[in-house]
Design an enzyme around this catalytic site. Sequence first.
Site, short mmCIF file in Angstrom:
data_model
loop_
_atom_site.label_atom_id
_atom_site.label_comp_id
_atom_site.label_asym_id
_atom_site.label_seq_id
_atom_site.Cartn_x
_atom_site.Cartn_y
_atom_site.Cartn_z
CG HIS A 46 21.31 -23.45 36.92
ND1 HIS A 46 20.31 -23.08 36.03
CD2 HIS A 46 21.55 -22.35 37.66
CE1 HIS A 46 19.96 -21.84 36.24
NE2 HIS A 46 20.71 -21.36 37.22
CD GLU A 48 19.44 -28.46 35.13
OE1 GLU A 48 18.23 -28.32 34.87
OE2 GLU A 48 20.04 -27.74 35.97
CB CYS A 76 16.80 -22.56 32.89
SG CYS A 76 18.60 -22.60 33.04
CB CYS A 79 20.30 -26.16 32.13
SG CYS A 79 20.90 -25.42 33.68
#
Length: 142
Positions: A46, A48, A76, A79
Amino acid sequence: MGRAFERALEARSLDEVPVGAVLVRDDHLVAEAFNRTRSGPDPTAHAEVEVLRRGAAVLGDWRLDGCTLYVTLEPCAQCAGSIVLSRIRRVVYAAPDPKAGWVGSLGNLLQDRRLNHRVEVTRGVLEEGSADLLRSFFRERR
Protein backbone atom coordinates in the site's frame (compact mmCIF):
# COMPACT_ATOMS: atom_id res chain seq x y z
CA MET A 1 -1.14 16.91 0.04
CA GLY A 2 -0.79 17.96 -3.58
CA ARG A 3 2.22 15.69 -4.12
CA ALA A 4 0.31 12.75 -2.63
CA PHE A 5 -2.48 13.41 -5.12
CA GLU A 6 0.12 13.47 -7.94
CA ARG A 7 1.39 10.05 -6.78
CA ALA A 8 -2.21 8.77 -6.84
CA LEU A 9 -2.53 9.91 -10.45
CA GLU A 10 0.73 8.12 -11.25
CA ALA A 11 -0.62 4.92 -9.67
CA ARG A 12 -3.76 5.17 -11.76
CA SER A 13 -1.73 5.51 -14.95
CA LEU A 14 -0.09 2.17 -14.04
CA ASP A 15 -3.48 0.51 -13.36
CA GLU A 16 -2.89 0.56 -9.60
CA VAL A 17 -5.59 1.67 -7.16
CA PRO A 18 -4.96 5.45 -7.12
CA VAL A 19 -3.64 6.05 -3.62
CA GLY A 20 -0.58 8.24 -3.09
CA ALA A 21 1.46 9.07 0.01
CA VAL A 22 4.15 11.57 0.96
CA LEU A 23 6.35 11.67 4.06
CA VAL A 24 7.59 15.05 5.31
CA ARG A 25 9.85 16.09 8.20
CA ASP A 26 10.63 19.70 9.10
CA ASP A 27 8.98 20.91 5.87
CA HIS A 28 11.31 18.72 3.77
CA LEU A 29 10.15 15.89 1.54
CA VAL A 30 11.58 12.61 2.83
CA ALA A 31 9.83 10.08 0.56
CA GLU A 32 6.85 9.59 -1.71
CA ALA A 33 5.08 6.48 -3.01
CA PHE A 34 1.88 5.03 -4.41
CA ASN A 35 0.09 1.69 -4.30
CA ARG A 36 2.01 -1.17 -5.91
CA THR A 37 -0.16 -4.13 -4.93
CA ARG A 38 -1.03 -5.14 -8.48
CA SER A 39 2.34 -4.59 -10.11
CA GLY A 40 4.24 -6.20 -7.20
CA PRO A 41 2.32 -8.39 -6.88
CA ASP A 42 2.38 -7.69 -3.17
CA PRO A 43 -0.77 -7.38 -1.04
CA THR A 44 1.14 -5.32 1.55
CA ALA A 45 2.46 -2.73 -0.94
CA HIS A 46 0.00 0.00 0.00
CA ALA A 47 1.13 3.59 -0.55
CA GLU A 48 1.53 4.18 3.18
CA VAL A 49 3.70 1.10 3.76
CA GLU A 50 5.79 1.91 0.69
CA VAL A 51 6.44 5.49 1.84
CA LEU A 52 7.28 4.34 5.38
CA ARG A 53 9.82 1.83 4.00
CA ARG A 54 11.39 4.49 1.80
CA GLY A 55 11.39 7.06 4.58
CA ALA A 56 13.10 4.67 6.99
CA ALA A 57 15.76 3.93 4.36
CA VAL A 58 16.37 7.64 3.70
CA LEU A 59 16.51 8.57 7.38
CA GLY A 60 18.38 5.44 8.43
CA ASP A 61 16.00 4.66 11.27
CA TRP A 62 12.73 2.77 11.70
CA ARG A 63 11.54 5.49 14.06
CA LEU A 64 10.06 8.25 11.94
CA ASP A 65 9.67 10.68 14.84
CA GLY A 66 8.59 14.16 13.81
CA CYS A 67 7.33 13.05 10.40
CA THR A 68 3.96 13.83 8.87
CA LEU A 69 2.37 11.36 6.46
CA TYR A 70 0.04 12.75 3.80
CA VAL A 71 -2.15 10.17 2.05
CA THR A 72 -5.10 10.39 -0.33
CA LEU A 73 -7.20 7.68 1.37
CA GLU A 74 -7.86 6.82 5.01
CA PRO A 75 -5.35 4.14 6.05
CA CYS A 76 -6.50 0.53 6.48
CA ALA A 77 -5.70 -1.60 9.55
CA GLN A 78 -2.36 -2.78 8.11
CA CYS A 79 -1.26 0.76 7.29
CA ALA A 80 -2.54 2.22 10.56
CA GLY A 81 -0.57 -0.41 12.48
CA SER A 82 2.56 0.38 10.48
CA ILE A 83 2.09 4.10 11.14
CA VAL A 84 1.85 3.52 14.90
CA LEU A 85 4.89 1.22 14.89
CA SER A 86 6.98 3.76 12.96
CA ARG A 87 6.15 6.54 15.47
CA ILE A 88 4.77 8.97 12.87
CA ARG A 89 3.76 12.24 14.56
CA ARG A 90 0.85 13.21 12.31
CA VAL A 91 -1.30 11.78 9.51
CA VAL A 92 -3.24 13.94 7.08
CA TYR A 93 -5.64 12.06 4.81
CA ALA A 94 -8.07 13.08 2.11
CA ALA A 95 -10.95 10.66 1.56
CA PRO A 96 -12.51 8.42 4.20
CA ASP A 97 -12.71 4.68 3.52
CA PRO A 98 -15.97 3.42 5.06
CA LYS A 99 -15.23 -0.20 4.07
CA ALA A 100 -11.63 -0.54 5.28
CA GLY A 101 -10.48 2.65 7.04
CA TRP A 102 -9.01 2.37 10.54
CA VAL A 103 -8.48 6.05 11.30
CA GLY A 104 -12.09 6.85 12.13
CA SER A 105 -14.38 4.84 9.84
CA LEU A 106 -14.24 1.30 11.29
CA GLY A 107 -12.13 2.17 14.30
CA ASN A 108 -9.24 4.44 15.16
CA LEU A 109 -6.02 2.55 15.64
CA LEU A 110 -3.92 5.73 15.45
CA GLN A 111 -5.44 7.18 18.60
CA ASP A 112 -6.19 4.06 20.61
CA ARG A 113 -5.29 4.84 24.25
CA ARG A 114 -4.22 1.22 24.84
CA LEU A 115 -1.22 1.64 22.54
CA ASN A 116 2.12 3.18 23.51
CA HIS A 117 2.03 5.75 20.68
CA ARG A 118 -0.79 7.94 19.40
CA VAL A 119 -0.83 9.95 16.19
CA GLU A 120 -2.32 13.37 15.51
CA VAL A 121 -4.90 13.11 12.67
CA THR A 122 -6.27 15.65 10.19
CA ARG A 123 -9.09 14.47 7.93
CA GLY A 124 -10.64 15.69 4.70
CA VAL A 125 -7.82 17.66 3.03
CA LEU A 126 -8.49 17.46 -0.76
CA GLU A 127 -11.23 14.96 0.04
CA GLU A 128 -13.46 15.57 -2.98
CA GLY A 129 -10.71 15.28 -5.59
CA SER A 130 -9.31 12.11 -4.05
CA ALA A 131 -12.76 10.52 -3.69
CA ASP A 132 -13.60 11.39 -7.30
CA LEU A 133 -10.36 9.82 -8.52
CA LEU A 134 -11.08 6.58 -6.65
CA ARG A 135 -14.72 6.46 -7.78
CA SER A 136 -13.80 6.94 -11.43
CA PHE A 137 -11.06 4.29 -11.21
CA PHE A 138 -13.45 1.65 -9.88
CA ARG A 139 -16.32 2.75 -12.15
CA GLU A 140 -14.10 2.06 -15.20
CA ARG A 141 -13.44 -1.46 -13.98
CA ARG A 142 -17.09 -2.44 -13.56
